[in-house]
Scaffold this motif. Structure first.
Motif, PDB file in Angstrom:
ATOM      1  N   ARG A   1       2.787  18.510  10.852  1.00 16.45           N
ATOM      2  CA  ARG A   1       1.415  18.287  10.373  1.00 16.45           C
ATOM      3  C   ARG A   1       1.501  17.463   9.090  1.00 16.45           C
ATOM      4  NH1 ARG A   1      -1.952  23.488   9.371  1.00 16.45           N
ATOM      5  NH2 ARG A   1      -0.059  24.158   8.297  1.00 16.45           N
ATOM      6  N   LYS A   2       0.530  16.595   8.891  1.00 22.53           N
ATOM      7  CA  LYS A   2       0.531  15.837   7.637  1.00 22.53           C
ATOM      8  C   LYS A   2      -0.890  15.656   7.141  1.00 22.53           C
ATOM      9  CE  LYS A   2       0.368  10.957   9.048  1.00 22.53           C
ATOM     10  NZ  LYS A   2       1.034   9.645   8.936  1.00 22.53           N
ATOM     11  N   SER A   3      -1.000  15.497   5.828  1.00 25.62           N
ATOM     12  CA  SER A   3      -2.294  15.313   5.182  1.00 25.62           C
ATOM     13  C   SER A   3      -2.091  14.427   3.957  1.00 25.62           C
ATOM     14  CB  SER A   3      -2.881  16.661   4.761  1.00 25.62           C
ATOM     15  OG  SER A   3      -4.154  16.513   4.165  1.00 25.62           O
ATOM     16  N   GLN A   4      -2.913  13.410   3.818  1.00 25.90           N
ATOM     17  CA  GLN A   4      -2.785  12.513   2.668  1.00 25.90           C
ATOM     18  C   GLN A   4      -3.210  13.211   1.390  1.00 25.90           C
ATOM     19  OE1 GLN A   4      -4.040   8.329   3.057  1.00 25.90           O
ATOM     20  NE2 GLN A   4      -5.280   8.675   1.239  1.00 25.90           N
ATOM     21  N   VAL A   5      -2.393  13.070   0.337  1.00 25.02           N
ATOM     22  CA  VAL A   5      -2.744  13.664  -0.949  1.00 25.02           C
ATOM     23  C   VAL A   5      -2.975  12.625  -2.039  1.00 25.02           C
ATOM     24  CG1 VAL A   5      -1.601  15.843  -0.430  1.00 25.02           C
ATOM     25  CG2 VAL A   5      -0.320  14.059  -1.612  1.00 25.02           C
ATOM     26  N   LEU A   6      -2.522  11.388  -1.841  1.00 24.84           N
ATOM     27  CA  LEU A   6      -2.747  10.353  -2.859  1.00 24.84           C
ATOM     28  C   LEU A   6      -2.552   8.970  -2.253  1.00 24.84           C
ATOM     29  CD1 LEU A   6      -3.380  10.217  -5.928  1.00 24.84           C
ATOM     30  CD2 LEU A   6      -0.918   9.956  -6.324  1.00 24.84           C
ATOM     31  N   ASP A   7      -3.481   8.070  -2.564  1.00 27.40           N
ATOM     32  CA  ASP A   7      -3.392   6.663  -2.187  1.00 27.40           C
ATOM     33  C   ASP A   7      -3.411   5.869  -3.488  1.00 27.40           C
ATOM     34  OD1 ASP A   7      -3.985   3.986  -1.564  1.00 27.40           O
ATOM     35  OD2 ASP A   7      -5.190   4.518   0.174  1.00 27.40           O
ATOM     36  N   LEU A   8      -2.289   5.255  -3.855  1.00 29.01           N
ATOM     37  CA  LEU A   8      -2.190   4.619  -5.172  1.00 29.01           C
ATOM     38  C   LEU A   8      -3.179   3.480  -5.344  1.00 29.01           C
ATOM     39  CD1 LEU A   8       1.630   4.609  -5.996  1.00 29.01           C
ATOM     40  CD2 LEU A   8      -0.082   6.396  -6.337  1.00 29.01           C
ATOM     41  N   ARG A   9      -3.391   2.707  -4.304  1.00 20.26           N
ATOM     42  CA  ARG A   9      -4.379   1.619  -4.426  1.00 20.26           C
ATOM     43  C   ARG A   9      -5.796   2.164  -4.555  1.00 20.26           C
ATOM     44  NH1 ARG A   9      -3.723  -3.815  -3.956  1.00 20.26           N
ATOM     45  NH2 ARG A   9      -1.609  -4.543  -3.508  1.00 20.26           N
ATOM     46  N   ALA A  10      -6.074   3.252  -3.876  1.00 22.36           N
ATOM     47  CA  ALA A  10      -7.434   3.815  -3.908  1.00 22.36           C
ATOM     48  C   ALA A  10      -7.808   4.344  -5.285  1.00 22.36           C
ATOM     49  CB  ALA A  10      -7.572   4.922  -2.864  1.00 22.36           C
ATOM     50  N   ILE A  11      -6.806   4.680  -6.112  1.00 15.67           N
ATOM     51  CA  ILE A  11      -7.115   5.162  -7.465  1.00 15.67           C
ATOM     52  C   ILE A  11      -7.005   4.045  -8.500  1.00 15.67           C
ATOM     53  CG2 ILE A  11      -6.418   7.508  -6.868  1.00 15.67           C
ATOM     54  CD1 ILE A  11      -3.869   7.059  -8.549  1.00 15.67           C
ATOM     55  N   GLY A  12      -6.843   2.808  -8.027  1.00 16.06           N
ATOM     56  CA  GLY A  12      -6.890   1.673  -8.939  1.00 16.06           C
ATOM     57  C   GLY A  12      -5.551   1.125  -9.386  1.00 16.06           C
ATOM     58  N   LEU A  13      -4.452   1.670  -8.868  1.00 20.65           N
ATOM     59  CA  LEU A  13      -3.135   1.155  -9.229  1.00 20.65           C
ATOM     60  C   LEU A  13      -2.750  -0.002  -8.313  1.00 20.65           C
ATOM     61  CD1 LEU A  13      -1.252   4.548  -9.765  1.00 20.65           C
ATOM     62  CD2 LEU A  13      -2.342   3.103 -11.495  1.00 20.65           C
ATOM     63  N   VAL A  14      -1.802  -0.813  -8.769  1.00 19.94           N
ATOM     64  CA  VAL A  14      -1.268  -1.920  -7.960  1.00 19.94           C
ATOM     65  C   VAL A  14       0.229  -1.655  -7.794  1.00 19.94           C
ATOM     66  CG1 VAL A  14      -1.010  -4.403  -7.716  1.00 19.94           C
ATOM     67  CG2 VAL A  14      -3.002  -3.471  -8.918  1.00 19.94           C
ATOM     68  N   PRO A  15       0.588  -0.868  -6.785  1.00 23.10           N
ATOM     69  CA  PRO A  15       1.985  -0.451  -6.663  1.00 23.10           C
ATOM     70  C   PRO A  15       2.877  -1.547  -6.122  1.00 23.10           C
ATOM     71  CG  PRO A  15       0.719   0.382  -4.819  1.00 23.10           C
ATOM     72  CD  PRO A  15      -0.261  -0.288  -5.742  1.00 23.10           C
ATOM     73  N   ASP A  16       4.134  -1.504  -6.552  1.00 23.97           N
ATOM     74  CA  ASP A  16       5.167  -2.345  -5.959  1.00 23.97           C
ATOM     75  C   ASP A  16       5.777  -1.553  -4.798  1.00 23.97           C
ATOM     76  OD1 ASP A  16       7.613  -4.170  -5.746  1.00 23.97           O
ATOM     77  OD2 ASP A  16       6.572  -5.085  -7.434  1.00 23.97           O
ATOM     78  N   ASN A  17       7.022  -1.795  -4.508  1.00 19.90           N
ATOM     79  CA  ASN A  17       7.699  -1.276  -3.322  1.00 19.90           C
ATOM     80  C   ASN A  17       8.255   0.130  -3.602  1.00 19.90           C
ATOM     81  OD1 ASN A  17       9.033  -1.314  -0.781  1.00 19.90           O
ATOM     82  ND2 ASN A  17      10.876  -2.155  -1.738  1.00 19.90           N
TER      83      ASN A  17
ATOM     84  N   SER B   1       0.865  -1.172   0.000  1.00 18.54           N
ATOM     85  CA  SER B   1       0.000   0.000   0.000  1.00 18.54           C
ATOM     86  C   SER B   1       0.902   1.222   0.000  1.00 18.54           C
ATOM     87  CB  SER B   1      -0.908   0.020   1.237  1.00 18.54           C
ATOM     88  OG  SER B   1      -1.818  -1.051   1.233  1.00 18.54           O
ATOM     89  N   ILE B   2       0.648   2.154  -0.904  1.00 19.78           N
ATOM     90  CA  ILE B   2       1.497   3.339  -1.038  1.00 19.78           C
ATOM     91  C   ILE B   2       0.628   4.587  -0.916  1.00 19.78           C
ATOM     92  CG2 ILE B   2       3.089   4.623  -2.503  1.00 19.78           C
ATOM     93  CD1 ILE B   2       4.185   1.896  -1.615  1.00 19.78           C
ATOM     94  N   LYS B   3       0.969   5.403   0.079  1.00 18.46           N
ATOM     95  CA  LYS B   3       0.248   6.662   0.285  1.00 18.46           C
ATOM     96  C   LYS B   3       1.240   7.809   0.284  1.00 18.46           C
ATOM     97  CE  LYS B   3      -3.365   4.354   2.929  1.00 18.46           C
ATOM     98  NZ  LYS B   3      -4.157   4.281   4.172  1.00 18.46           N
ATOM     99  N   ILE B   4       0.899   8.864  -0.433  1.00 16.26           N
ATOM    100  CA  ILE B   4       1.727  10.063  -0.464  1.00 16.26           C
ATOM    101  C   ILE B   4       1.100  11.099   0.446  1.00 16.26           C
ATOM    102  CG2 ILE B   4       2.707  11.889  -1.893  1.00 16.26           C
ATOM    103  CD1 ILE B   4       2.717   9.949  -4.212  1.00 16.26           C
ATOM    104  N   MET B   5       1.906  11.561   1.391  1.00 18.80           N
ATOM    105  CA  MET B   5       1.464  12.551   2.363  1.00 18.80           C
ATOM    106  C   MET B   5       2.160  13.880   2.094  1.00 18.80           C
ATOM    107  SD  MET B   5      -0.482  10.706   4.362  1.00 18.80           S
ATOM    108  CE  MET B   5      -0.723   9.004   4.930  1.00 18.80           C
ATOM    109  N   MET B   6       1.503  14.975   2.424  1.00 18.99           N
ATOM    110  CA  MET B   6       2.175  16.259   2.492  1.00 18.99           C
ATOM    111  C   MET B   6       2.362  16.595   3.963  1.00 18.99           C
ATOM    112  SD  MET B   6       1.145  20.041   1.015  1.00 18.99           S
ATOM    113  CE  MET B   6       0.930  19.445  -0.669  1.00 18.99           C
ATOM    114  N   MET B   7       3.568  17.048   4.305  1.00 24.31           N
ATOM    115  CA  MET B   7       3.811  17.475   5.686  1.00 24.31           C
ATOM    116  C   MET B   7       4.225  18.936   5.704  1.00 24.31           C
ATOM    117  SD  MET B   7       7.526  15.967   6.875  1.00 24.31           S
ATOM    118  CE  MET B   7       7.694  14.481   5.874  1.00 24.31           C
ATOM    119  N   ASP B   8       3.978  19.568   6.848  1.00 18.35           N
ATOM    120  CA  ASP B   8       4.372  20.963   7.054  1.00 18.35           C
ATOM    121  C   ASP B   8       5.122  21.042   8.380  1.00 18.35           C
ATOM    122  OD1 ASP B   8       4.621  23.710   7.411  1.00 18.35           O
ATOM    123  OD2 ASP B   8       2.625  24.155   6.659  1.00 18.35           O
ATOM    124  N   LEU B   9       6.351  21.531   8.330  1.00 17.30           N
ATOM    125  CA  LEU B   9       7.206  21.600   9.513  1.00 17.30           C
ATOM    126  C   LEU B   9       7.130  22.944  10.230  1.00 17.30           C
ATOM    127  CD1 LEU B   9      10.415  19.959   7.981  1.00 17.30           C
ATOM    128  CD2 LEU B   9       8.686  18.846   9.410  1.00 17.30           C
TER     129      LEU B   9
END
Length: 381
Positions: A318-334, A287-295
């Motif tokens: 602070r962090k906020s999710q901006v993309l979940d690869l599986r949630a948009i239909g992709l099958v991500p590797d590592n 499962s691959i999720k891209i987060m945005m963080m603010d320091l």
């Protein structure tokens, strides 16, 4: 996943006949952390795979764990996490053939051997390259170290031919210890490297140091430290806490393992970064999720020896999710590599790459996204 992103993804799917993984499908997070100046919008440009076993100059290609764009050449630098076992520790110069119509290919332009301080290639299992960025005075790269062998992690600067230039100072508390009382966990150390426009360098551990608390579990997260360096001197300036999320997926195999950790960072400006949270569950996959963080308001914890035994108030990034690869239909590797860059037609792009672990059950996978909207103040050179 934020409700805002869910709504945006649902709009894409319901307002057209294309699937989420068709070229041009768009995904938006308008206001991460409620900050609309940090809004980001991406359009999918496709996937390209290099199968495990592909050879370059007599050495197996793979283990891609870091990626960065070189505006001088229009190519990308990619580091392999081969521990000088299949070939010498090395990085590649890659040509990524992508434009607004899609991702068409990835090819190797050049292979460069990394050198130790003595000017020779690294001996087997003395290094674990995991990250690479272009800095103001050379190529910045990180080794994860080896907790079992008590090899400390490091960040070094190399010249374009891979020769040693200098090394950053390792802060107190990061070196591995035999009794596991403090320091890095094996295979969960310096995984992430980012260079800010100011020249500051951010280095993150994949999961908590021993003294800072446990690894992520299905019910709780982990406190990763991010070191902020003065890039010019290699001296630490501050440390922040990044809260890695709990493991999002249980293993589907009986007694199967699973994990979650921060596998890459990318600086958007001097205080906002993207982070990859990479999870694996046996029998399910990644499962691959891209987060945005603010320091901006994060506490400098460099003077706190143990986050687990601390009574001071600590504000994490602070962090906020901006993309979940599986949630948009992709099958991500590592996925362990991430870079901003420019496509052949000048389009701003985000490129992701995977570490295949040199395994026949995995692959070297690249994803490309067009950047439609980015946080204010961000530019891709």
């Amino acid at each position: 996943m934020t409700k805002r992103f869910l709504a945006a993804a649902a709009f894409v799917l319901l307002s057209s006949t294309v699937s989420a993984t068709d070229i041009g499908a768009t995904f938006e997070t308008a206001c991460p952390f409620g900050d609309c100046a940090a809004g980001i919008s991406l359009s999918y440009l496709g996937e390209f795979v290099i199968p495990t076993g592909h050879m370059e100059n007599g050495v197996e290609f793979g283990g891609i764990s870091g990626l960065d764009f070189d505006s001088a050449t229009g190519h990308y630098l990619a580091i392999s996490d081969d521990r000088s076992e299949r070939g010498p520790a090395r990085f590649y110069e890659l040509n990524v053939d992508v434009d607004v119509s899609g991702l068409k290919g990835v090819s190797v332009v050049k292979q460069v051997t990394l050198k130790d301080k003595n000017g020779a290639p690294f001996a087997a299992r003395t290094v674990d390259p995991e990250s690479i960025r272009l800095g103001k005075d050379g190529i910045y790269w990180g080794s994860e170290g080896d907790g079992k062998a008590l090899l400390a992690p490091f960040v070094r600067v190399a010249s374009p031919d891979g020769s040693f230039v200098r090394e950053f100072k390792l802060p107190e508390g990061f070196a591995p210890t035999a009794d596991k009382s403090t320091g890095i966990r094996d295979n969960l150390a310096f995984e992430d490297l980012a260079v800010a426009p100011s020249g500051d360098v951010f280095v993150g551990v994949e999961a908590a140091l021993y003294q800072d608390g446990p690894n992520p579990s299905l019910t709780s997260g982990s406190l990763s430290r991010i070191v902020r360096y003065d890039g010019a001197t290699g001296e630490p300036k501050a440390e922040y806490v990044y809260p890695v999320s709990p493991i999002p997926q249980a293993a589907t195999k009986a007694d199967g393992g699973n994990d979650n950790g921060m596998s890459e960072m990318l600086a958007l400006d001097d205080h906002r970064l993207l982070a990859v949270e990479r999870s694996y569950a046996q029998g399910f996959g990644n499962s691959i999720k891209i987060m945005m963080m603010d320091l901006t308001d994060a506490t400098d914890v460099s003077a706190i020896a143990s986050l687990a035994k601390n009574d001071q108030r600590v504000v994490p990034a602070r962090k906020s999710q901006v993309l979940d690869l599986r949630a948009i239909g992709l099958v991500p590797d590592n996925i362990e590599a991430m870079s901003l860059g420019k496509a052949k037609d000048g389009t701003d792009v985000l490129i992701l790459g995977s570490d295949n672990n040199f395994s026949t059950s995995q692959k070297t996978q690249f994803y490309a996204f067009k950047i439609l909207r980015r946080p204010q103040g961000l530019s891709v050179e």
